[in-house]
Design a protein around this motif. Structure first.
Motif, mmCIF file in Angstrom:
data_model
loop_
_atom_site.group_PDB
_atom_site.id
_atom_site.type_symbol
_atom_site.label_atom_id
_atom_site.label_comp_id
_atom_site.label_asym_id
_atom_site.label_seq_id
_atom_site.Cartn_x
_atom_site.Cartn_y
_atom_site.Cartn_z
ATOM 1 N N VAL A 41 5.145 -1.558 -5.822
ATOM 2 C CA VAL A 41 5.636 -1.007 -7.088
ATOM 3 C C VAL A 41 5.112 0.412 -7.250
ATOM 4 N N THR A 42 6.022 1.360 -7.399
ATOM 5 C CA THR A 42 5.665 2.764 -7.594
ATOM 6 C C THR A 42 5.944 3.168 -9.036
ATOM 7 N N GLY A 43 5.525 4.371 -9.381
ATOM 8 C CA GLY A 43 5.793 4.870 -10.723
ATOM 9 C C GLY A 43 7.268 4.973 -11.015
ATOM 10 N N ALA A 44 8.087 5.244 -9.987
ATOM 11 C CA ALA A 44 9.525 5.369 -10.180
ATOM 12 C C ALA A 44 10.212 4.011 -10.299
ATOM 13 N N VAL A 45 9.546 2.958 -9.862
ATOM 14 C CA VAL A 45 10.151 1.625 -9.897
ATOM 15 C C VAL A 45 9.885 0.927 -11.225
ATOM 16 N N GLY A 46 8.624 0.871 -11.654
ATOM 17 C CA GLY A 46 8.292 0.135 -12.871
ATOM 18 C C GLY A 46 8.170 1.002 -14.110
ATOM 19 N N ASP B 195 -7.957 -6.134 -12.187
ATOM 20 C CA ASP B 195 -8.928 -6.614 -11.204
ATOM 21 C C ASP B 195 -8.941 -5.757 -9.942
ATOM 22 N N GLY B 196 -8.106 -4.720 -9.901
ATOM 23 C CA GLY B 196 -8.095 -3.803 -8.776
ATOM 24 C C GLY B 196 -7.212 -4.213 -7.626
ATOM 25 N N SER B 197 -6.563 -5.351 -7.718
ATOM 26 C CA SER B 197 -5.695 -5.787 -6.624
ATOM 27 C C SER B 197 -4.426 -4.959 -6.581
ATOM 28 N N ALA B 198 -3.820 -4.877 -5.395
ATOM 29 C CA ALA B 198 -2.641 -4.044 -5.193
ATOM 30 C C ALA B 198 -1.376 -4.748 -5.657
ATOM 31 N N TYR C 221 -0.817 1.137 -3.776
ATOM 32 C CA TYR C 221 -0.044 0.612 -4.920
ATOM 33 C C TYR C 221 -0.939 -0.087 -5.947
ATOM 34 N N ARG C 222 -2.093 0.496 -6.201
ATOM 35 C CA ARG C 222 -2.980 -0.114 -7.206
ATOM 36 C C ARG C 222 -2.665 0.386 -8.620
ATOM 37 N N ASP C 223 -2.035 1.531 -8.720
ATOM 38 C CA ASP C 223 -1.659 2.086 -10.024
ATOM 39 C C ASP C 223 -0.283 2.700 -9.921
ATOM 40 N N ALA C 224 0.527 2.475 -10.932
ATOM 41 C CA ALA C 224 1.843 3.105 -11.031
ATOM 42 C C ALA C 224 1.948 3.758 -12.406
ATOM 43 N N TRP C 225 2.291 5.037 -12.419
ATOM 44 C CA TRP C 225 2.332 5.815 -13.655
ATOM 45 C C TRP C 225 3.691 6.474 -13.829
ATOM 46 N N PRO D 230 -10.031 3.783 -17.301
ATOM 47 C CA PRO D 230 -9.839 4.817 -16.270
ATOM 48 C C PRO D 230 -9.193 4.243 -15.015
ATOM 49 N N ARG D 231 -8.143 4.908 -14.555
ATOM 50 C CA ARG D 231 -7.456 4.542 -13.316
ATOM 51 C C ARG D 231 -7.063 5.831 -12.591
ATOM 52 N N GLN D 232 -6.692 5.719 -11.329
ATOM 53 C CA GLN D 232 -6.287 6.896 -10.560
ATOM 54 C C GLN D 232 -4.855 7.277 -10.936
ATOM 55 N N PRO D 233 -4.638 8.504 -11.413
ATOM 56 C CA PRO D 233 -3.315 8.879 -11.917
ATOM 57 C C PRO D 233 -2.315 9.305 -10.855
ATOM 58 N N GLY D 234 -2.761 9.446 -9.605
ATOM 59 C CA GLY D 234 -1.828 9.822 -8.554
ATOM 60 C C GLY D 234 -1.184 11.166 -8.829
#
Length: 824
Positions: A660-665, A653-656, A631-635, A443-447
């Protein structure tokens, strides 16, 4: 005197004769007793055999997992018998059969279980050498030893001889040899010639060269001592001796013998790896479950219990459904369910199928793995270590690819893996506990990837793609504090059509949309599309629910997007081929609403304000990106006419990450993967419901176009077409209201700032024709301002504030709500 002597001599001879007679009788008695004891002990030591040896191998401890094309994704070593690679004797090459008989038991077809001349010769050789050089166990005796394992000693050899005779009398030579060739042990816990051929040469039996067949025959005598990789000279000497014997018997031609001598072994040392260990682990758990849950899914492993403890992988939850190995600790992660055996039947709960054929496509899996690994290597300098990709054929709702990625050091990238993989040569797989958490199920934050589902509900509730939503500054009270919402670019665009608000992924319009549909209704719809990790009350997430502040898995989000891709129809995903489990299809959104959302997400013009000309695809593709706080999650999740693909990047590990955004990676991974999957395919555009109505509207206000406005076209759900003179505005918040302070706000003095310089910036919402605001604090006029802000000098205590707003259009002042706040 002689007479006396003679008489005495006769008496003396009689006594020894009597003693010898008694001695002989005692000896015979002892021998008979010993024989009786031996016979009884032997009889008690003998074990029975089943009527058919097939019953011995029928129960598997762990299944073998196959891809959709039969490629082995796992090679289990936990079964006591070879339950997956047994073949009939007719499928074993004749030379390989003969080689085994000549090497192990040249009189196999002549004796009755034990080759007594060979055993005596071996015993004599051992006595002369003073050491155990040969065992001379027949193939039947070796089969007995496999069925009834015992310590390797003289007594075991004695008993095995009798059991071999019994087995020979019960079964035919063909049955015994077939069982032996399928179950004979090799190195690395392989059993049978099929597994050995794949392990050593990565070949099937019908493609083995004569030399390779002879190698399999000599290896069984000492799999470790004659290991082809580490002790090849000894194995080569044994093979040469066997080759000579076969040539003398006429089983090998001179040309074959010469080829065996001159052609070296080509061992299976391939480094190509198909990493699917997490998928394999999950498929095994799903297969063991034996049934589908009501939602078509099962909770993932190592989920967090209500008490906060983590349940281990493979345990059973209180609901009785098995957990999935390798997923990260979470509060109710969702994973797919269902099971099927290789023959298509469903085992009962807890049973184990010998083989589990899945929907995984090896080409898609390897392509996705390579693309994700490359992206993680490129982004490692920006502190990106983990990633995941899920590829779905949403027409059949089958999982084609399940990739868990982790950035590797430079040395590992060059060929030294740092995590376990399934080697295409050895077909072995590591346990998920070794390879780490399954980021597909973590589970991660989907933004912002949550927004299309929100706008779909708003369209169903009466809004249209032309509805205007005001993108202006917005602050809300959060507990005793205050939160100001911002768009990613920190820009505000004023009134925008819903198409533009969704396409540009603006946060403030999304929050206002959530207020329109209601948190309870939105949560109910999220559960309907399979997102069940959000188990708390909507108030727990607040307005952030619209922006993806609740933690969900990539699997759940991908499944939710298949609902949009399938014209609003929800059906649980499957990873099992020919899955017979019931998977009912439920309509969650109307086809008009679902396909309209897809049309918006595929519209490059709709996202121009924030994304420019980026996110372009060669085939019409609906795409949505998302980035969580700091920037902890990129989707990035997208679908075209056939495939839905979801990508996540971040750090477990939760680090930022470093910006990196969803549009970048992730979006770049999506574009590459869609290009590869659609290569040389007959593609087509996205489905668009025939119920939608196309109309020409004014670009800036969404009303039906006339000669006075710049026009564009828009699709409308039936019955929502705006009237010619109306402006389709969204349900706006009250016009006269305080933005700050919010109700219950708690403010504290900053000791670093002198008290006389501290102020609370009060603010009212902008209104058309604003003229003046009178600020009343604790019932007294504190100030009058000609703008919407007032810096009120900070004073300790409990206070209340309201403003009288004067405009050029209203006849009198309009009062805001009286707000109570605290200063400490």
């Amino acid at each position: 005197m002689n007479e006396k002597s003679g008489g005495g001599g006769v008496g003396t001879d009689a006594a020894p004769s009597s003693q010898r007679s008694r001695l002989w009788r005692a000896t015979i008695g002892c021998v008979l007793a010993a024989a009786l004891v031996l016979a009884v002990a032997t009889r008690l030591s003998l074990r029975d055999f089943p009527d058919s040896l097939d019953t011995l191998t029928g129960a598997a401890v762990k299944s073998q997992v196959l891809a959709r094309d039969g490629t082995r994704l796992s090679y289990t070593l936990e079964n006591a018998w070879n339950t997956t690679d047994a073949v009939p004797l007719a499928a074993v090459p004749p030379l390989l059969q003969t080689a085994f008989i000549v090497a192990e038991d040249q009189h196999f077809y002549e004796h009755h279980g034990v080759d007594w001349p060979a055993r005596c010769a071996a015993l004599w050789l051992d006595v002369r050498a003073g050491a155990a050089l040969r065992g001379a166990s027949s193939i039947t005796e070796q089969t007995v030893r496999m069925i009834h394992p015992r310590p390797r000693n003289l007594w075991s050899r004695w008993v095995e001889g009798f059991e071999a005779a019994r087995l020979d009398a019960r079964l035919s030579k063909t049955q015994i040899l077939e069982f032996y060739l399928n179950q004979v042990p090799y190195a690395e816990r392989r059993r049978g010639v099929v597994q050995a051929a794949r392990f050593y040469f990565d070949r099937g039996l019908d493609t083995l060269s004569p030399g390779e067949q002879l190698a399999l025959a000599v290896l069984v005598r000492s799999p470790a001592g004659m290991d082809l990789r580490h002790n090849a000279p000894r194995a080569r000497r044994a093979l040469e001796q066997l080759g000579d014997r076969l040539q003398q018997r006429g089983e090998l031609t001179a040309a074959q013998r010469s080829q065996i001598q001159s052609v070296p072994w080509i061992l299976n040392d391939s480094q190509a790896a198909l990493e699917a260990s997490h998928f394999v682990s999950h498929a095994l758990n799903v297969s063991r479950a034996g049934s589908v849950t009501s939602a078509g899914s099962a909770p993932s492993a190592e989920s967090v219990t209500p008490s906060g403890s983590i349940t281990p992988a493979g345990s059973v939850t209180s609901a009785g459904s098995p957990t999935s190995a390798g997923s990260a600790p979470s509060a109710g992660t969702v994973a797919p369910g269902g099971s099927v055996t290789s023959g298509g039947s469903v085992p009962s709960a807890g049973s184990v199928a010998a083989q589990v054929r899945t929907t995984l496509d090896p080409h898609v899996q390897l392509t996705a793995q390579n693309i994700l690994d490359g992206a993680l290597r490129d982004l490692a300098k920006r502190h990106v270590r983990d990633g995941a990709v899920l590829v779905i054929d949403h027409r059949r709702n089958e999982i084609l690819g399940w990739v868990v990625g982790r950035a590797r050091p430079a040395r590992a990238a060059a060929g030294t893996p740092t995590h376990a993989a399934i080697d295409l040569a050895t077909h072995t797989t590591a346990d998920a506990a070794v390879t780490g958490y399954d980021t597909v199920l973590t589970p991660r934050q989907p933004g912002s990837t949550m927004k299309p589902l929100l706008y779909a509900l708003a369209l169903e509730r009466g809004w249209t793609a032309a509805t205007l939503i005001d993108d202006t500054e917005l602050s809300e009270s959060i507990g005793g504090g205050q939160h100001t919402f911002h768009n990613y670019s920190h820009r505000h665009y004023g009134p925008l059509r819903l198409r533009e608000a969704l396409g540009n992924s603006l946060n403030i319009p999304a929050v206002k949309t959530l207020k329109f549909v209601g948190g309870d209704a939105f949560m109910e719809r999220l559960h309907a599309v399979g997102i069940t990790s959000l188990a708390n009350h909507p108030e727990f997430y607040g307005d952030g629910l619209a922006l993806g502040n609740g933690e969900v898995s990539l699997y759940e989000m991908a499944q939710a997007y298949t609902v949009l891709a399938r014209a609003g129809r929800y059906r649980p995903l499957t990873l099992l081929a020919n899955d017979p489990a019931p998977r009912p299809e439920v309509s969650v959104f109307t086809p008009a609403v679902a396909t309209l959302v897809g049309n918006i997400l595929a519209d490059p013009e709709a996202r121009m304000l924030e994304f420019g000309r980026g996110l372009q695809f060669p085939v019409e593709t609906a795409i949505k990106t998302g980035t969580s706080t700091d920037y902890r999650d990129a989707w990035a999740i997208a679908f075209d006419y056939q495939h839905t693909i979801a990508v996540w990047m971040g750090n477990l590990d939760g680090s930022a990450m470093d910006g990196v955004t969803g549009a970048v990676g992730p979006a770049m991974v999506l574009r590459s993967l869609f290009s590869e999957i659609n290569r040389n395919q007959d593609t087509r555009p996205l489905e668009l419901s025939q119920d939608l109505v196309l109309a020409t509207i004014c670009r800036h206000d969404g009303r039906l176009a006339d000669d006075t406005c710049e026009s564009t076209t828009e699709w409308f759900v039936p019955g929502t077409l705006p009237l010619p003179t109306s402006v389709p505005t969204a349900a706006a918040a009250p016009q006269y209201r305080l933005l700050q302070p919010t109700a219950g706000l708690q403010v504290a003095h900053d000791p670093r700032i002198p008290a006389e310089f501290e102020a609370l910036p009060m603010q009212i919402a902008a209104v058309p024709g604003f003229h003046r605001a009178d600020w009343y604090v604790d019932g007294k006029l504190a100030a009058s301002t000609t703008d919407t802000h007032y810096p009120w000098p900070l004073q300790r205590g409990v206070h209340s504030v309201k403003a009288l707003v004067w405009t050029e259009t209203a006849a009198g002042a309009q009062a805001t709500e009286d707000i109570r706040f605290y200063v400490r």
